[in-house]
Design an enzyme around this catalytic site. Structure first.
Site, PDB file in Angstrom:
ATOM      1  CG  ASP A 550      -1.764   1.200   1.358  1.00  0.00           C
ATOM      2  OD1 ASP A 550      -2.288   1.650   0.329  1.00  0.00           O
ATOM      3  OD2 ASP A 550      -1.915   1.709   2.480  1.00  0.00           O
ATOM      4  CG  ASP A1017      -1.452   2.064   6.833  1.00  0.00           C
ATOM      5  OD1 ASP A1017      -1.764   1.866   5.650  1.00  0.00           O
ATOM      6  OD2 ASP A1017      -1.626   3.147   7.404  1.00  0.00           O
ATOM      7  CG  ASP A1021      -3.781  -1.735   3.037  1.00  0.00           C
ATOM      8  OD1 ASP A1021      -4.027  -1.496   1.842  1.00  0.00           O
ATOM      9  OD2 ASP A1021      -3.330  -0.875   3.812  1.00  0.00           O
TER      10      ASP A1021
END
Length: 1313
Positions: A550, A1017, A1021
Site C-alpha cells: 500500500d 496499514d 489492506d
C-alpha cells in the site's frame, strides 16, 4: 468484506435556549452578486450592506446550557467517526485522494430538478422566522444501513428477524430463548479437553501413522518393542502439545471468568441496579457510564447529551483509537426510564458478523422508526466524553457481533512444510519397499529351510523345555511373510521423523523470539516492537519474490501536512522560503494566539501542531479593503474549518494557556483544520447542533443543519450550515474527480492574462494547480460552496425524511439525496496536502530490488500522485519505460494490453512448474518514457522486428488504474495482464479498491510458485494481506485492522529490509537444513537396522536396545538440531544487508530442494553401510554378542550424526558447543544407566566393551570413513563451484579489500544468473 459507510443519520436540533458566552459579537456577511454564487462570510471590519439582508446582528448576554467553561466535544450531527469501509473497502473517511475506483461520480452534468433562484427579501424573512422557531430537525451524515451487508435492500421478515420488547425480557425470551450474555472464548472444558485435544492433534496424518504402528506392536505376534516403550515417542509429542494448548486455554478461561463477572446497571423495579454481565438478557434496559465498556450490543435510547449523541471508542473492536459517534432517536432520547415506564418493540435482523451494518425498526408510541448502524453500540466499545447512555439489549453473549467475529485469520502453511510432505511420501514409499524386501526375504528363507524349521537356531518352530514338546505360533509361510512385513514397519517406523514436527515448532518459536527482540526493528516513534503473529511461516520470509505494498501509511507517514493552496486561481505554497513575517494570530511559528473569549478576556490559545503559512496569503486575509479575491479567501478557509467531523479538544497547558488539539479519524481533515486555524479560522467548539469558529479573534457560531460525510461512491463531503445572518450555506470538499463535474461552469471567474500573456480563468488555473500538486506527490482536494434557499433546504429535508425512513434501499436513497443537493457549486479553490515518505523508504525499495524482489504498489491515489511518489521513493527511475493502461471498456483494455505486449516482444509468461530452477528472472533497470495508451497497431507494424529487438530487454514499469482492472480481473484478460505484468520490473496500480488489491495478489499467487508478501496499514489492506503468502501489517495511523489480520507486524516499512534480507534468509536456511538433517538422521538409523536384518534371517530382531531406539530421536540427537535451527548463522546481518543479492539463494531454493534431498539420501546410504560393515568385518569371526554390537552401533550412529551436524554448523557459540558435544556425552550416560539396570537384557554390556581397544578403533574408523565423501564433496564444491554464500563468508573471514572487490563481482554475477 465490509459494508460501505452510510451517508446520513438524523440529528435532532439542539435546543438553543441560551447563547454563546460572548458579551458582544457581530458578523458582517457580504453577499456577492449573483454571477459568483459565493457563500457569504464574515470579514472583520467590513459592513457592506446587502440588498437582501441586514448583515449585522448582535447577540448579547447570552449563555449556554451547562457550565460556561465546559467544552462540548460533540460532532455536528455528522454521525460516527468510524472507518469508511465499503464493500470494496475504501480506506476511510476524509482520504479523498486515496479511495477506491467506484465509478459513481455524482450528478456531474445532469439538469437539476431543484430550481435555482436567489433568496428574496420575503424568503429571507421567512427563513429568519423559521430560525427563531427552530427547524424541525438537524440532519447528519449517516445512513442506517449499507448496500452490501447491512440488509438495507430487503424487508425485515418475521422468519429472518427477532422481535424484542423493550424493558420486557421475559416476554422477549418467552417464545424464543435468546442467548444469554455469558461468553466463552475457551476451547475446552475439564471433560472435553482430552478427547478434543487429541482429536485436533490427530489431524496430522503422521500421528495417525505412528498410532497404528503402536497398535500393531501390541499384537502378540507383532510385538517388536516393549508395549510401554513403544508409546514413548508419540506420547511425548502429544503431551508437549497438550500442555501448551491446555495452558493457553486456561488463560482463556481465566479471562472469561473475569469478563462474565463484571457488573453493569440494569433497569429493575424502576431503578438501575448492578447486575453481573453473564446474567443480562435480551430486552433489558442498560445504563452505561463514562469510560465503561459495553457488555452487549444495545440500541441507543438516550444519553446525557440533550441531542442524544454518544461518543465511543472501538479500540477493542477494530483497533481504532479515535472517537466515534452514535445517536439516539428523537422519539426516545427525552424519556427517562426511571421516572416513566418505557415500552415498545424492536424488530431487527438476525445476529450476523457485519459490525458496520445494522437493519432494524422500532415501533414506539404508535410510530415506526428506522434504525441503522448509527443507533447501535456494540459489545466491547468504551463510552467516552459522555456521562451516561441508556439502551436496550438486542444481541447478547455469543450472538454479539464482536463474538461472531471472534475468529482468526486464514491458516497459512509454509512452502518448506509443503515440500516436506512431498519428501515424507517418498520416504514412506521407500519404507514400504524395504519392508517388502524383508517380507519377501522371509518367505524365500522359510521356503528354503522349511524342512529344518524345527531345529534351526535362528527360527525354531518347535518349543523344547523340559517334558514339553509343542509348536510355536507358526501359521504358514504366507502368514509369516505378512507378519515379517508388519514387524519391519514397526522396527523402521522412525523413517518418518515424528520428532521433526515438534522440532519445527520449537525452532520457529525460538526464531520468533529473536525477531521480536531485534532492536533494529523497534520503532521508537510509535514505541512498537516487531510482532510475530504466525509461527508457522517464518521460513517463507526467505523466499519472497513479490512485495505488494500500500502507499498511504505504508510508504508514507500518513501524517498530513498542509503544503499548497489554490485560492482564486492563485497558488500559495508553504514549501517556499518564509519571510520574516510576524503574524500575531498565526499558530504556525509556535506563537501564542490571543483571542477574546467571553468573560475570560485575554485567554491564550496555543495550537499543539505547528503549520507553516504563506505570508502572501496571510496578508491577503488581513486586507481591510474587500475585494472579490479576499471574499474567496475567507470563504475558502471557512469551508476548511467547517466542512469536517473533527473534534476540537481543549486542554490546560501552562498558566493562562489553553492548548487546542484536533482529533479526527482522517489525518487529511486534521491537516486542513490545523491549516485553517493557522490562517485565523480556528474551530474551537463542536456540538451536535452547531460549531463555533474563531475568525481572527471573533467567534462565529454556525448552526449545522445537515452533514453528508465522505463515502467511496460520492468521494466528497458536504455540510449545510446556517450563518449568524440566517443565510443557508452548502460547503463541499472532495476529490477532484468527483468535484469538478458538479462545479457550475457559468460561475467561472475570468482572471485576465497570465505571465505568458494567455487568458486564464478560475477553473483552468485551479485544475493546473491541482495537476502540479499531484505531480509533486501531494494529495489534492477541491473546495466548493453555494448559497441555499429555504425552498431548496426544505426540499432536501423532505427527501431525506423519505430516504431515512425507507426500509429497503435506504443507503442508495440517502446517497441520491446527498447528490441532489451537491450540485451547481461555486469553485473556491484546491488544496495540496503532503503525506511524507517514511524514513528509509527509497533505500529499502532499492535494496529489495537489488535482492531480486519485485515491488508492486497498490494505492487508491490518483495516477499523477502515485507516479510522483513512485519516483520519489525510487520505485520508478527517470529512464524506465512506462506502460500506462487507462482503459474505459473491456475492448479498450484488451487493445492496450495487446499493443504493449507487441511493442516489447512479450510472449506468454511461464506458469507454475515443479522444478525449483523454473525460470531465470531478468532484473529491469532503466528505459525511456512512453505511454502504451498512445500506441496504435499501424505504428507497431512499421519496423516491427527492429522495434521489438531494441525494446525486448528494456526495463518496464506498468501503470494501471482501477477502472481498467474492473474489466481485466476475473475475465479472460487476466492472462494478458499476467503476461505483461510479470515482465515488468515495477507495477503501479492506481485508484484500486481493496478487493482489487487482493485480485492483483491472486493474479501472481495462483499462477506462479513465487512467494508473495503484502504489506499495508489500513482496513482496506486486510484482504490483500490475507490473500498473500505472507502478510505484514504496519502499526500506523489507521488503527490496527491490518495488524490484526497480518502474520507479522512492525512499525515502519524500512524494517522490511531487515525482516527479509536478514531474518528471512537465516530462517529459510536454518529450517531447510534442519528438515534435511532430520530426514538424514532418522534414515541412517533405519538403514543401519535394515542391513542388520539381512543377517538375522529377515526376522524382527534388533541389536539396539528398545529404550535406546526410542531415546534416539528425543534425547540423543534432537537438541543440537533445534539449537542450530535457532542460532546458526551462515552470514552476519551486516553482510546480508551489504550484499542484497545474497537473498536470491532463497529464490533458487538452494537450502532445500529435491536434488539436495536425494543427495542426502545417497550419503545416508553410504554412512549406513559403513556403520554396519566396519564392525561386521572387524568382529565377524569373534564371539561378540548382539547386545555388544548394539551398544557399539548406538554410540557410533549418535557420534556420526552429531559430527555431521558439527561439520555443517557455520556459527559456533558456547551454547552450540554445549549441546553438540553434550548430546554425545548424554548418550554415554544413558547407556551406562540402561546397562546398569539388571532386568534389562543388555545388563552390563557397556562396562565390558569399553575395555576393548578394537571398540575405540571401530568408532574412529566408522566416523572417518562415513564422513569422508561428504568432506571431500564440500571441499571440491567450495574450491571449484563456490556459492554466493561461500564467497561472502570468505569475505567476512579475510576482510581483505582487494579480494573483497573480486569476490563481490563474483557474488553479483552468480546471483544474477
Amino acid at each position: 468484506m465490509t459494508s460501505p459507510r452510510p451517508l446520513l443519520s438524523p440529528s435532532p436540533r439542539t435546543p438553543i435556549s441560551t447563547e454563546i458566552p460572548v458579551q458582544s459579537w457581530s458578523f458582517n456577511f457580504n453577499s456577492l452578486n449573483s454571477n459568483t454564487g459565493l457563500l457569504n462570510s464574515g470579514i472583520p471590519g467590513q459592513a457592506t450592506p446587502s440588498s437582501n439582508f441586514n448583515l449585522r446582528m448582535e447577540r448579547k448576554g447570552s449563555k449556554r446550557e451547562g457550565p460556561t467553561n465546559e467544552v462540548n466535544l460533540g460532532l455536528g450531527e455528522p454521525g460516527s467517526i468510524h472507518p469508511s469501509l465499503s464493500h470494496s473497502g475504501s480506506r476511510r473517511q476524509g482520504h479523498y485522494s486515496d479511495v477506491s475506483d467506484n465509478l459513481f461520480q455524482g450528478y456531474n452534468s445532469r439538469p437539476s430538478s431543484i430550481s435555482a433562484f436567489e433568496i428574496s427579501r420575503q424568503s429571507s424573512e421567512h427563513l429568519s422566522q423559521k430560525t427563531e422557531q427552530g427547524f424541525p430537525k438537524r440532519y447528519g451524515s449517516r445512513g442506517t444501513d449499507s448496500d452490501a451487508l447491512g440488509g438495507s435492500q430487503r424487508e425485515i421478515s418475521d422468519e429472518n428477524s427477532r422481535l424484542i420488547f423493550i424493558n420486557d425480557p421475559d416476554r422477549t425470551n418467552d417464545k424464543y430463548e435468546f442467548a444469554g450474555n455469558q461468553i466463552r472464548t475457551s476451547k475446552y472444558t475439564v471433560f472435553t479437553f482430552l478427547p478434543r485435544n487429541l482429536f485436533e492433534q490427530f489431524h496430522r496424518v503422521a500421528y495417525i501413522y505412528f498410532l497404528l504402528l503402536i497398535i500393531l506392536n501390541q499384537l502378540p505376534w507383532l510385538q517388536v518393542f516393549g508395549r510401554a516403550s513403544s508409546f514413548l515417542p508419540l506420547a511425548f509429542v502429544l503431551l508437549v502439545t497438550a500442555v501448551k494448548d491446555g495452558y493457553e486455554d486456561w488463560r482463556r478461561h481465566r479471562s472469561d471468568r473475569t469478563e462474565n463477572n463484571r457488573r453493569a446497571e440494569i433497569l429493575q423495579d424502576g431503578s438501575f441496579q448492578p447486575k453481573e454481565w453473564k446474567k443480562i438478557r435480551v430486552g433489558e434496559v442498560v445504563k452505561i457510564s463514562t469510560n465503561d465498556t459495553l457488555p452487549c450490543d444495545i440500541v441507543l435510547l438516550g444519553s446525557s447529551d440533550s441531542s442524544g449523541v454518544a461518543y465511543i471508542q472501538t479500540i477493542n473492536l477494530d483497533g481504532e483509537s479515535n472517537l466515534k459517534t452514535r445517536y439516539a432517536k428523537q422519539e426516545t432520547l427525552l424519556r427517562m426510564p426511571e421516572r416513566e415506564p418505557i415500552s415498545g418493540t424492536i424488530r431487527c435482523e438476525e445476529p450476523n458478523r457485519n459490525i458496520y451494518g445494522f437493519n432494524a425498526y422500532m415501533e414506539f408510541e404508535g410510530k415506526r422508526i428506522s434504525l441503522g448502524p448509527s443507533n447501535i453500540i456494540l459489545r466491547g466499545c468504551e463510552l467516552k466524553n459522555t456521562a451516561w447512555v441508556i439502551g436496550v439489549v438486542v444481541y447478547a453473549g455469543q450472538e454479539t457481533k464482536v463474538m461472531l467475529n471472534n475468529s482468526g485469520a486464514p491458516s497459512k502453511r509454509s512452502r518448506l512444510e509443503s515440500h516436506m510432505n512431498r519428501e515424507t511420501i517418498y520416504l514412506s514409499l521407500f519404507l514400504l519397499i524395504i519392508c517388502a524386501v524383508v517380507g519377501l526375504g522371509m518367505g524365500l528363507w522359510l521356503g528354503r529351510h522349511k524342512d529344518q524349521l524345527s531345529t534351526l537356531p535362528y527360527f525354531r518352530k518347535r518349543y523344547f523345555k523340559g517334558s514339553e514338546n509343542k509348536d510355536y505360533n507358526y501359521y504358514s509361510i504366507g502368514a509369516e511373510v505378512v507378519i515379517a512385513m508388519l514387524s519391519a514397519v514397526i522396527i523402521f517406523q522412525i523413517m518418518i521423523p515424528i520428532s521433526l514436527y515438534i522440532s519445527m515448532e520449537l525452532v520457529r518459536l525460538g526464531q520468533a523470539y529473536f525477531m521480536i527482540r531485534d532492536k533494529k526493528m523497534y520503532d521508537s516513534v510509535s514505541k512498537s516492537k516487531f510482532q510475530c503473529r504466525a509461527l508457522n511461516i517464518n521460513e517463507d520470509l526467505g523466499q519472497v519474490k513479490y512485495v505488494f505494498s500500500d502507499k498511504t501509511g505504508t510508504l508514507t507517514e500518513n501524517k498530513m501536512e498542509f503544503r499548497d493552496a489554490s485560492v482564486f486561481g492563485r497558488n500559495y505554497s508553504t514549501s517556499k522560503t518564509l519571510t520574516e513575517y510576524n503574524y500575531q494570530n498565526s499558530s504556525l511559528q509556535n506563537e501564542e494566539k490571543e483571542i477574546t473569549t467571553g468573560v475570560n478576556v485575554g485567554e491564550t490559545w496555543k495550537a499543539k501542531m505547528e503549520v507553516r503559512v504563506d505570508p502572501r496569503l496571510v496578508q491577503l486575509l488581513q486586507k481591510d479593503n474587500v475585494t472579490q479575491e479576499t471574499r474567496f479567501a475567507h470563504d475558502y478557509f471557512l469551508a476548511l474549518a467547517a466542512c469536517n467531523t473533527v473534534v476540537p479538544i481543549i486542554t490546560e497547558g501552562s498558566v493562562g494557556v489553553k492548548l487546542v488539539e484536533y482529533q479526527g479519524e482522517s489525518p487529511d481533515e486534521q491537516a486542513l483544520v490545523y491549516a485553517a486555524a493557522a490562517y485565523g479560522y480556528t474551530l474551537i467548539e463542536r456540538t451536535s447542533g452547531y460549531i463555533v469558529i474563531d475568525v481572527h479573534g471573533k467567534r462565529k457560531r454556525l448552526d449545522v443543519l445537515g452533514l453528508h460525510e465522505f463515502d467511496s461512491d460520492r468521494k466528497r463531503m458536504s455540510v449545510i450550515v446556517q450563518c449568524p445572518d440566517n443565510t443557508l450555506k452548502l460547503l463541499v470538499k472532495g476529490a477532484d474527480s468527483s468535484m469538478l463535474g458538479i462545479i457550475d461552469k457559468s460561475l467561472n471567474v475570468d482572471l485576465g492574462t497570465d505571465v505568458e500573456g494567455s487568458s486564464t480563468d478560475l477553473m483552468s488555473s485551479t485544475e493546473r494547480h491541482l495537476h502540479e500538486y499531484a505531480s509533486q506527490g501531494l494529495r489534492t482536494l477541491v473546495i466548493g460552496a453555494r448559497d441555499l434557499s429555504v425552498e431548496e433546504y426544505e426540499d432536501w429535508h423532505h427527501r431525506y425524511e423519505e430516504a431515512n425512513n425507507a426500509l429497503t434501499g435506504r443507503a442508495r436513497k440517502l446517497r441520491l439525496t446527498a447528490t441532489r443537493i451537491e450540485c451547481r457549486l461555486n469553485l473556491l479553490g484546491g488544496t495540496g496536502i503532503e503525506d511524507r515518505l517514511q524514513q528509509g523508504v527509497p533505500e529499502t525499495i532499492e535494496t529489495l530490488r537489488r535482492a531480486g524482489i519485485k515491488v508492486w504498489v497498490l494505492t487508491g491515489d490518483k495516477q499523477e500522485t502515485a507516479i510522483s511518489i513512485g519516483v520519489s521513493c525510487k520505485l520508478l527511475t527517470p529512464s524506465m519505460q512506462q506502460i500506462i493502461i487507462n482503459g474505459k471498456s473491456k475492448p479498450a483494455c484488451q487493445k492496450l494490453l495487446a499493443d504493449a505486449k507487441a511493442m516489447y516482444g512479450i510472449t506468454k509468461a511461464e506458469r507454475k512448474k515443479s522444478s525449483p530452477q523454473r525460470r531465470k528472472e531478468i532484473d529491469n533497470v532503466t528505459g525511456d518514457n512512453i505511454q502504451s495508451s498512445n500506441m496504435s497497431g499501424a505504428k507497431l507494424s512499421e519496423n516491427m522486428p527492429q522495434v521489438v529487438e531494441e525494446r525486448k530487454h528494456m526495463p518496464l514499469a506498468l501503470i494501471i488504474d482501477g477502472t481498467s482492472l474492473v474489466y481485466i480481473l476475473e475475465s479472460d484478460l487476466e492472462e494478458e495482464l499476467f503476461d505483461l505484468a510479470t515482465k515488468c520490473a515495477v507495477v503501479l496500480c492506481c485508484r484500486v479498491a481493496p478487493m482489487q488489491k487482493a485480485g492483483i495478489v491472486a493474479l501472481i499467487k495462483n499462477r506462479t510458485y513465487d512467494m508473495t508478501l503484502a504489506i499495508g496499514d489500513g482496513a482496506n489492506d486486510v484482504s490483500m494481506i490475507q490473500m498473500a503468502d505472507v502478510g505484514v501489517g504496519i502499526s500506523g495511523q489507521e488503527g490496527r485492522q491490518a495488524v490484526m489480520a497480518s502474520d507479522f507486524a512492525m512499525g515502519q516499512f524500512r524494517f522490511l529490509e531487515r525482516l527479509l534480507l536478514v531474518h528471512g534468509h537465516w530462517n529459510y536456511n536454518r529450517m531447510g537444513y534442519m528438515i534435511l538433517y532430520n530426514f538424514y538422521r532418522n534414515a541412517v538409523y533405519v538403514m543401519m537396522l535394515f542391513w542388520y536384518v539381512l543377517y538375522t534371517a529377515f526376522t524382527a530382531t534388533t541389536a539396539i536396545n528398545e529404550w535406546s531406539g526410542n531415546l534416539y530421536s528425543i534425547i540423543y540427537t534432537s537438541l543440537p538440531t533445534i539449537i542450530a535451527g535457532i542460532l546458526d548463522k551462515d552470514l552476519s546481518d551486516n553482510t546480508l544487508i551489504r550484499y542484497p543479492k545474497l537473498y536470491a539463494c532463497g529464490h533458487r531454493e538452494e537450502s532445500y530442494n529435491i536434488h539436495l534431498f536425494w543427495l542426502t539420501m545417497l550419503d545416508t546410504l553410504w554412512q549406513s553401510l559403513v556403520l554396519v560393515y566396519v564392525p561386521y568385518l572387524a568382529y565377524r569371526h569373534s564371539t561378540m554378542d548382539i547386545y555388544s554390537i548394539g551398544s557399539l552401533w548406538t554410540i557410533a550412529v549418535v557420534l556420526l550424526v552429531n559430527l555431521t551436524l558439527a561439520m555443517d554448523i557455520l556459527s559456533w557459540i558456547s551454547l552450540t558447543h554445549f549441546v553438540v558435544w553434550g548430546s554425545i556425552i548424554a548418550t554415554w550416560i544413558c547407556l551406562i544407566i540402561l546397562d546398569a539396570i539388571q532386568p534389562l537384557t543388555n545388563y552390563g554390556t557397556i562396562f565390558h566393551i569399553i575395555t576393548w581397544g578394537s571398540y575405540w578403533l571401530n568408532l574412529l574408523l566408522i566416523t572417518c570413513l562415513a564422513l569422508l565423501p561428504r568432506f571431500v564433496a564440500k571441499i571440491i564444491k567450495q574450491r571449484f563451484w563456490p556459492s554466493d554464500i561461500q564467497i561472502a563468508r570468505e569475505i567476512e573471514i579475510t576482510r581483505s579489500s582487494a579480494s573483497s572487490a573480486v569476490e563481490l563481482s563474483q557474488i553479483t554475477g552468480s546471483a544474477a544468473s
